[in-house]
Enzyme design. Structure first.
Site, mmCIF file in Angstrom:
data_model
loop_
_atom_site.group_PDB
_atom_site.id
_atom_site.type_symbol
_atom_site.label_atom_id
_atom_site.label_comp_id
_atom_site.label_asym_id
_atom_site.label_seq_id
_atom_site.Cartn_x
_atom_site.Cartn_y
_atom_site.Cartn_z
ATOM 1 C CE LYS A 1 -10.619 -28.796 -8.198
ATOM 2 N NZ LYS A 1 -10.208 -27.545 -8.853
ATOM 3 C CB THR A 2 -5.749 -32.762 -10.678
ATOM 4 O OG1 THR A 2 -7.144 -32.627 -10.916
ATOM 5 C CG2 THR A 2 -5.246 -34.045 -11.303
ATOM 6 C CG ASP B 1 -8.498 -35.798 -11.250
ATOM 7 O OD1 ASP B 1 -8.637 -34.934 -10.364
ATOM 8 O OD2 ASP B 1 -7.996 -35.553 -12.367
ATOM 9 C CG ASP B 2 -12.335 -33.135 -13.029
ATOM 10 O OD1 ASP B 2 -12.766 -32.276 -12.256
ATOM 11 O OD2 ASP B 2 -11.803 -32.859 -14.122
ATOM 12 C CE LYS C 1 -22.626 -46.490 5.126
ATOM 13 N NZ LYS C 1 -24.076 -46.239 5.011
ATOM 14 C CE LYS D 1 -6.143 -26.356 -14.769
ATOM 15 N NZ LYS D 1 -6.756 -27.696 -14.932
HETATM 16 N N1 LIG Z 1 -23.628 -49.591 20.955
HETATM 17 C C1 LIG Z 1 -23.210 -49.645 19.723
HETATM 18 N N2 LIG Z 1 -24.133 -49.668 18.722
HETATM 19 C C2 LIG Z 1 -23.726 -49.733 17.443
HETATM 20 N N3 LIG Z 1 -22.445 -49.747 17.046
HETATM 21 C C3 LIG Z 1 -21.508 -49.699 18.003
HETATM 22 C C4 LIG Z 1 -21.858 -49.667 19.334
HETATM 23 N N4 LIG Z 1 -20.735 -49.639 20.037
HETATM 24 C C5 LIG Z 1 -19.732 -49.652 19.159
HETATM 25 N N5 LIG Z 1 -20.177 -49.690 17.932
HETATM 26 C C6 LIG Z 1 -19.346 -49.673 16.716
HETATM 27 O O1 LIG Z 1 -19.760 -48.527 15.980
HETATM 28 C C7 LIG Z 1 -19.745 -48.761 14.595
HETATM 29 C C8 LIG Z 1 -21.128 -48.482 14.071
HETATM 30 O O2 LIG Z 1 -21.063 -48.448 12.674
HETATM 31 P P1 LIG Z 1 -22.258 -48.850 11.712
HETATM 32 O O3 LIG Z 1 -21.687 -49.073 10.356
HETATM 33 O O4 LIG Z 1 -23.075 -49.918 12.294
HETATM 34 O O5 LIG Z 1 -23.094 -47.504 11.716
HETATM 35 P P2 LIG Z 1 -24.341 -47.173 10.784
HETATM 36 O O6 LIG Z 1 -25.360 -46.428 11.559
HETATM 37 O O7 LIG Z 1 -24.779 -48.419 10.080
HETATM 38 O O8 LIG Z 1 -23.672 -46.183 9.766
HETATM 39 P P3 LIG Z 1 -24.223 -45.715 8.352
HETATM 40 O O9 LIG Z 1 -25.237 -44.646 8.638
HETATM 41 O O10 LIG Z 1 -22.991 -45.196 7.687
HETATM 42 O O11 LIG Z 1 -24.792 -46.932 7.687
HETATM 43 C C9 LIG Z 1 -19.336 -50.205 14.421
HETATM 44 O O12 LIG Z 1 -17.960 -50.246 14.112
HETATM 45 C C10 LIG Z 1 -19.565 -50.841 15.792
HETATM 46 O O13 LIG Z 1 -18.611 -51.885 16.048
HETATM 47 N N1 LIG Z 2 0.992 -25.284 -5.033
HETATM 48 C C1 LIG Z 2 0.469 -25.833 -6.094
HETATM 49 N N2 LIG Z 2 -0.652 -26.558 -5.961
HETATM 50 C C2 LIG Z 2 -1.210 -27.136 -7.022
HETATM 51 N N3 LIG Z 2 -0.748 -27.029 -8.284
HETATM 52 C C3 LIG Z 2 0.348 -26.320 -8.478
HETATM 53 C C4 LIG Z 2 0.980 -25.707 -7.396
HETATM 54 N N4 LIG Z 2 2.051 -25.086 -7.884
HETATM 55 C C5 LIG Z 2 2.071 -25.281 -9.192
HETATM 56 N N5 LIG Z 2 1.050 -26.030 -9.568
HETATM 57 C C6 LIG Z 2 0.722 -26.411 -10.951
HETATM 58 O O1 LIG Z 2 -0.571 -25.875 -11.212
HETATM 59 C C7 LIG Z 2 -1.331 -26.777 -12.008
HETATM 60 C C8 LIG Z 2 -2.583 -27.119 -11.266
HETATM 61 O O2 LIG Z 2 -3.450 -27.766 -12.149
HETATM 62 P P1 LIG Z 2 -4.536 -28.827 -11.717
HETATM 63 O O3 LIG Z 2 -4.945 -29.563 -12.944
HETATM 64 O O4 LIG Z 2 -4.043 -29.648 -10.609
HETATM 65 O O5 LIG Z 2 -5.690 -27.899 -11.202
HETATM 66 P P2 LIG Z 2 -7.166 -28.384 -10.826
HETATM 67 O O6 LIG Z 2 -7.636 -27.629 -9.643
HETATM 68 O O7 LIG Z 2 -7.192 -29.880 -10.750
HETATM 69 O O8 LIG Z 2 -7.958 -27.891 -12.077
HETATM 70 P P3 LIG Z 2 -9.408 -28.312 -12.544
HETATM 71 O O9 LIG Z 2 -10.377 -27.522 -11.692
HETATM 72 O O10 LIG Z 2 -9.433 -27.910 -13.972
HETATM 73 O O11 LIG Z 2 -9.514 -29.800 -12.338
HETATM 74 C C9 LIG Z 2 -0.433 -27.958 -12.265
HETATM 75 O O12 LIG Z 2 0.151 -27.813 -13.524
HETATM 76 C C10 LIG Z 2 0.636 -27.874 -11.186
HETATM 77 O O13 LIG Z 2 1.872 -28.392 -11.667
HETATM 78 MG MG LIG Z 3 -8.398 -31.305 -11.711
HETATM 79 MG MG LIG Z 4 -25.022 -48.844 8.038
#
Ligand SMILES: Nc1ncnc2c1ncn2[C@@H]1O[C@H](COP(=O)(O)OP(=O)(O)OP(=O)(O)O)[C@@H](O)[C@H]1O
Ligand SMILES: Nc1ncnc2c1ncn2[C@@H]1O[C@H](COP(=O)(O)OP(=O)(O)OP(=O)(O)O)[C@@H](O)[C@H]1O
Ligand SMILES: [Mg+2]
Ligand SMILES: [Mg+2]
Ligand SMILES: Nc1ncnc2c1ncn2[C@@H]1O[C@H](COP(=O)(O)OP(=O)(O)OP(=O)(O)O)[C@@H](O)[C@H]1O
Ligand SMILES: Nc1ncnc2c1ncn2[C@@H]1O[C@H](COP(=O)(O)OP(=O)(O)OP(=O)(O)O)[C@@H](O)[C@H]1O
Ligand SMILES: Nc1ncnc2c1ncn2[C@@H]1O[C@H](COP(=O)(O)OP(=O)(O)OP(=O)(O)O)[C@@H](O)[C@H]1O
Ligand SMILES: Nc1ncnc2c1ncn2[C@@H]1O[C@H](COP(=O)(O)OP(=O)(O)OP(=O)(O)O)[C@@H](O)[C@H]1O
Ligand SMILES: [Mg+2]
Ligand SMILES: [Mg+2]
Ligand SMILES: [Mg+2]
Ligand SMILES: [Mg+2]
Lengths: 258, 258, 258, 258, 258, 258
Positions: D70-71, D124-125, D152, D228
């Site tokens: 992943k890393t 990371d992690d 957010k 790994k």
């Molecule tokens: N009728 C509508 N009501 C609300 N938002 C709207 C509407 N139409 C368009 N939008 C757009 O949708 C988005 C709504 O996002 P908003 O962050 O308000 O959602 P939220 O319910 O607060 O989300 P969260 O649960 O993550 O807090 C905004 O970008 C807004 O411009």
């Molecule tokens: N296809 C591949 N994808 C990811 N890593 C690869 C790949 N091929 C070789 N590697 C090597 O494998 C190792 C992956 O290690 P890495 O630390 O990214 O794993 P990780 O999932 O983050 O581990 P951990 O769960 O411990 O965080 C690295 O040394 C990387 O160079």
């Molecule tokens: Mg890792």
């Molecule tokens: Mg909100």
């Protein structure tokens, strides 16, 4: 921090009688034989502390339902003992104190007592001293541990003697905390039971009641009642009049939850 | 720290009437006999505090569903008592205070009261004073312990008298915390029940309703309702018009969760 | 400490429209009748605050699934109200703040509002303001208590009026904390339901979709979807092209967990 | 305190490639189609961030068993993106930091990114960033809340774009904490499955293995294995020799818990 | 605070042999084949660290019942390795340290090791390093997280190599904490099992025992026993005499809980 | 902070005999064979510490019901050993200490002991040293960990020897905390059992009892009793008279909970 807290508590040589008497401001009515038995046992402890070489420290826990007169009994025994040092350790004087400051104040009482050959320390309302709440439960473990240690530690110098009297209305909880076991002896302060004990008390505080009225009132009190509660209900029923009507008395009993 | 907190709370001699009256800004409508009974009992307590020598401290807990008028009743009693010292202790004035600072502010109210021969202290919304949350539950044990101690500690000087009135809408929880037991008496402030009580209130705030409209509205309110809620719904339904249409009223009831 | 925290928050007179408009950067699409109903109710509250003498403080909680547009609705209402003081209290501006500092910032918003005759305060994302985590659960009880107190405390001076709008997507949890009960009214912001609402939104943001494509997309969205999510999926599917292929759209829906 | 912590974190403009390359020191072996699919999806997100006006902030969570790469994938994508600001936020650099200092360091990364038009931040992690322990469970709620808020909050200025990539091997736990829900998209990085994927990797790191030896080794690996881990076992089995014997390989597999 | 703690730990280049040898003051008796197998595996790890480019960091956990010789094995391997930097990180040297100071001391060992091309760090008695108590359980999460991070972080400079050896007698608990998973490999140090292993040890420490006496003693030891315990019982049974009587030996076994 | 705490504890070379003798102020009555067996085993440990090269540190835990004489036995063994350094570490001297200060005081005793070739350290009432409360349970993990480390760490210089004696009446709880396992050996101090043991003790403290009276008293004690309790009841029954009446004795037994 604790050292500083310790220094901030001013030294004092026990309490004077007035301070103690306020704790039994409504007197001590010898309401019956259970009360007499407790007072007698307590007086014997006072005597043992006075004379025994082998028990420089003796501790008694007065437990009982709320309002049964525990604090009044402890304070009046302190006065009766005529020991030069009598101190009431009470949460009253520690409102808002930190745990550390509470421990310091408690320890200070024990240290101060060591200047007197004979001392009484009353640990009043242990549940408040340890900040006990049944939810959790919560309590100040620091204060509990301090009490457990102090209850086991005899005066350091061999010619000093100390009687510790604790009071509580939650003995079962304190037992869980091993605090009850820290005392040498536990005595139960009873509620008023039976018409005779109640009448004895009423006679002391209301002069005008007829025998009939007495009977009506006592027969209405079906549950045991603490002496402080009985005095409160009576006072509520009185309210400015010299006499107390039976009806008004029963109404007040009801308002107070009986 | 606590000492400092204590010093930082400025001394004040009770509250003036205006400060209290804001707490019943919509007046006190005598809506029925249950309300009258509570007021009468409370006035008797005021009288007992005024005259009894044996009960220098009396404490009453007003409990009841939210919006039933507890705060308003306590504040108006404070005004009616005409005691020189009337203080409302409320979480309003303690937003963001530490537990220590809250204890200091509460203690200060009690200390200040000791300068007056007759005092009323209202502990408004006890759940907020102790930071109560049902999740956990959580609460400030420090404040709870402070309240328990202060509720049991009579004024130190013999010629001072104090009436403490607490309010809460979570009495069952406070009982678990032993706070209810710290009061001498608990009274329940009821919700409005029955069409007559509701009509009595409506008549006070909306002048233009016909008997028919009254009947429609009251028959729509099937559950008991707190007086503050009824006033809120009425206000929502009014909105700028002098009259209130039955339909709009029912819609607002619905929005408010009835 | 709290006092200092309070002083450190700079006073400000509400927000200017630009700051608010960023919260509905993708506009407000009137997607259907459920949306219209909410907006109408909210506008009535604005009106009630403007005119009623008896309700100087009114509070509304907008709850609903994530991404339903709660924040956008609250912010746009603030703009529409044309009240001189509109402030959004958001965890955005409090990252890393201590509980005390958070309380101070929240209190400050309420204090600042008291300089304006008419004010709107948006408490955005209440779960973040109180640091809510479902594991435990954990939350800042200090902030919760502060909110509970402030939601109940009307502006001190009689000629000031305040509308508080809260938003949350975890209303059930806030109910356990009694926070929901602190608001006068709770309204539910719905997800988009039915093909018509979805199409209304799509038409606004993608100009080139044929009726057939619209039908394919809407029939693929079997679950209700939040408006913010629909906009995100659309954007993912678009990626540089003016048109959006149905296949790509469905793939993106899948990646986003539908 | 937090302000100070914030100041103490020195500003830095992303990382240079060397710092990132150390995170995939053993290269990136394209071991099969599941790997290709992930890389392709990730590259599309990079592209979306680069071009879309409506989604200035996009967040992806890479979850998968330990040692699946992943890393390495996140870091290599950072390099491939060629965005001017690429920063890896890792617990490595925060050993012994207080919760406050961790929040400050995380916030700083986001603030620093706002100086670049296009940025990648790798969290990371995540389990280490939030000090997660399954016993309790315990975690830094302060850091969790900080992450939830930052995930957010779009860049404040309209011409800035940000891609956030998180990695974790305990996605189920992070879901309980609502952290998974804070990301727009979650992708699963798979373990090596089937002999072909394993052989592809072995071929890269051991040059001398015969087809027979390959078959013996792959048929011994019955469970899926992280890339790994496979590299570690191979290295253990090699130990100074150029070739790797099948027996030694199987022994090492066993020691490593397979 | 942590920075200061870090500075207060004086830098040191590993330990000299004497300091290590005190940890196996009673020598290392090669008591049988299970012991030989462990030593051989450990020596291979030393060799791998010395030569492999791809695994600059290797970590082994020695787990086993109390008194089985884990610390002695780790320390003696450190001496055998002849690496220029060998450091034992032990709770011995951290009595009364705060969590922060412990983290600083542990981190310091890793930082110091980075000055040597080849290093061994022994994390002795991991349960004590993390203040583990099974009641709760309680542990220092701060130290646990620090260990988890350090166990995963290879030396920064490419020409440095590090072997970490942990020891514990509560591996099951450390597994719950994910600490076991932080090590590349876990090996179990066994108790003495069977009369031959016990006799091999006895022969080393008591010169005068007849074959008959040996048989009596070994047949009395029905349970497996740790090598440190066997040495303790022998020493108790000896007490000043050169020879050890079988009866006294059995008595001492009994006193020690066998 | 800990360093400072450490400095504040004044160095002292063990205790003088008077300080120890106060801990067995009522002498040591050899009441029977179980007592003799314990004393003999303890004396052997003293001898082993004096002569064995391989066990520079030996630790014994004296456990037993409350009041069985554990502290007195430990203190008297200290005197008998005639080691130049004998120190009793007791919660008595640490009332109100912080956890850190307690650890410092305990560590100091061990450090001070290292100046003497032969030392005894009594860890009296381990439950109080660790602030143990069964509710929770609560305890100072910091002190527990300190004890666990110190019990395992031999004197650093090879010509120093140390005997550690712990006492407790809650061994089962300490076992849960792994503290019991930290000692090499645990011995149980018994209660008085059977009439003979009780009579032996009575004969020592009351000179005037007839054989008949002895029989009456011992037959009334049906449960086992601790020696300290027997002495307390006797003293209560005596109270100023030289003789002790059987009736009064039985009454006192009853009051003390038998
Ligand atoms: N009728 C509508 N009501 C609300 N938002 C709207 C509407 N139409 C368009 N939008 C757009 O949708 C988005 C709504 O996002 P908003 O962050 O308000 O959602 P939220 O319910 O607060 O989300 P969260 O649960 O993550 O807090 C905004 O970008 C807004 O411009
Ligand atoms: N296809 C591949 N994808 C990811 N890593 C690869 C790949 N091929 C070789 N590697 C090597 O494998 C190792 C992956 O290690 P890495 O630390 O990214 O794993 P990780 O999932 O983050 O581990 P951990 O769960 O411990 O965080 C690295 O040394 C990387 O160079
Ligand atoms: Mg890792
Ligand atoms: Mg909100
Ligand atoms: N025989 C008696 N014993 C005790 N108190 C008596 C007696 N007769 C009269 N009193 C009066 O009764 C009151 C007892 O109150 P006290 O505060 O001692 O009760 P308490 O048991 O300590 O109450 P609480 O449970 O609230 O602590 C005192 O005012 C005292 O003067
Ligand atoms: N008979 C009455 N009793 C109480 N309040 C009344 C009465 N008649 C009118 N009111 C008005 O009703 C309102 C009662 O509100 P109040 O804040 O006292 O309720 P509460 O029970 O304290 O609410 P909460 O549960 O929120 O604390 C006040 O505005 C008051 O002026
Ligand atoms: N083959 C052996 N392996 C390990 N230790 C041995 C061996 N032979 C003799 N010893 C001696 O046995 C003792 C082992 O004690 P050590 O402290 O290492 O045990 P441990 O398993 O670490 O105990 P603990 O569980 O208390 O930490 C040392 O004194 C060592 O000199
Ligand atoms: N054989 C004996 N063993 C122990 N103590 C004895 C013996 N004979 C007389 N004593 C006296 O009995 C008392 C024992 O008290 P001690 O404080 O040692 O008991 P303990 O078991 O430590 O009590 P606790 O459980 O409260 O700590 C001392 O006063 C001691 O002088
Ligand atoms: Mg009392
Ligand atoms: Mg109220
Ligand atoms: Mg060891
Ligand atoms: Mg003892």
């Amino acid at each position: 921090d604790f050292q500083r807290a310790l220094l901030e508590v001013p030294p004092r040589l026990g309490a004077n009688s007035e301070e103690l008497e306020v704790l039994f401001r409504n007197g001590i009515v010898p309401y019956g034989s259970s009360f007499d038995a407790i007072m007698m046992t307590l007086r014997r402890f006072v005597q043992q502390v006075r004379v025994s070489d082998r028990t420089p420290l003796l501790s008694v826990l007065l437990e009982g339902a709320p309002s049964t007169g525990k604090t009044a009994i402890a304070a009046s025994l302190g006065v009766q003992s005529e020991f030069p040092f009598v101190r009431v350790v009470s949460a009253d004087a520690m409102v808002g104190f930190s745990e550390t400051a509470k421990c310091a104040a408690i320890l200070k009482a024990f240290q101060d007592s060591s200047r007197s050959p004979l001392s009484v320390i009353v640990l009043d309302d242990l549940e408040r001293l340890i900040d006990y709440s049944p939810i959790g439960p919560r309590f100040s473990n620091t204060v509990v541990q301090t009490l457990l240690v102090l209850l086991k530690k005899p005066p350091t110098s061999p010619d000093k003697r100390l009687l510790v009297i604790g009071t509580t209305s939650v003995a079962a909880h304190l037992e869980d905390l091993q605090l009850v076991q820290g005392f040498n002896v536990m005595l139960t302060v009873p509620q008023l039971t039976g018409p005779e004990e109640i009448k004895t008390v009423l006679r002391e505080v209301v002069t005008s009641l007829s025998q009939k009225e007495m009977d009506d009132i006592t027969s209405a009190i079906s549950q045991p009642i603490g002496i402080k509660q009985l005095l409160m209900v009576t006072e509520m029923a009185r309210q400015g009049e010299e006499t107390v009507s039976t009806d008004r008395f029963l109404e007040c009993l009801h308002i107070c939850g009986f």
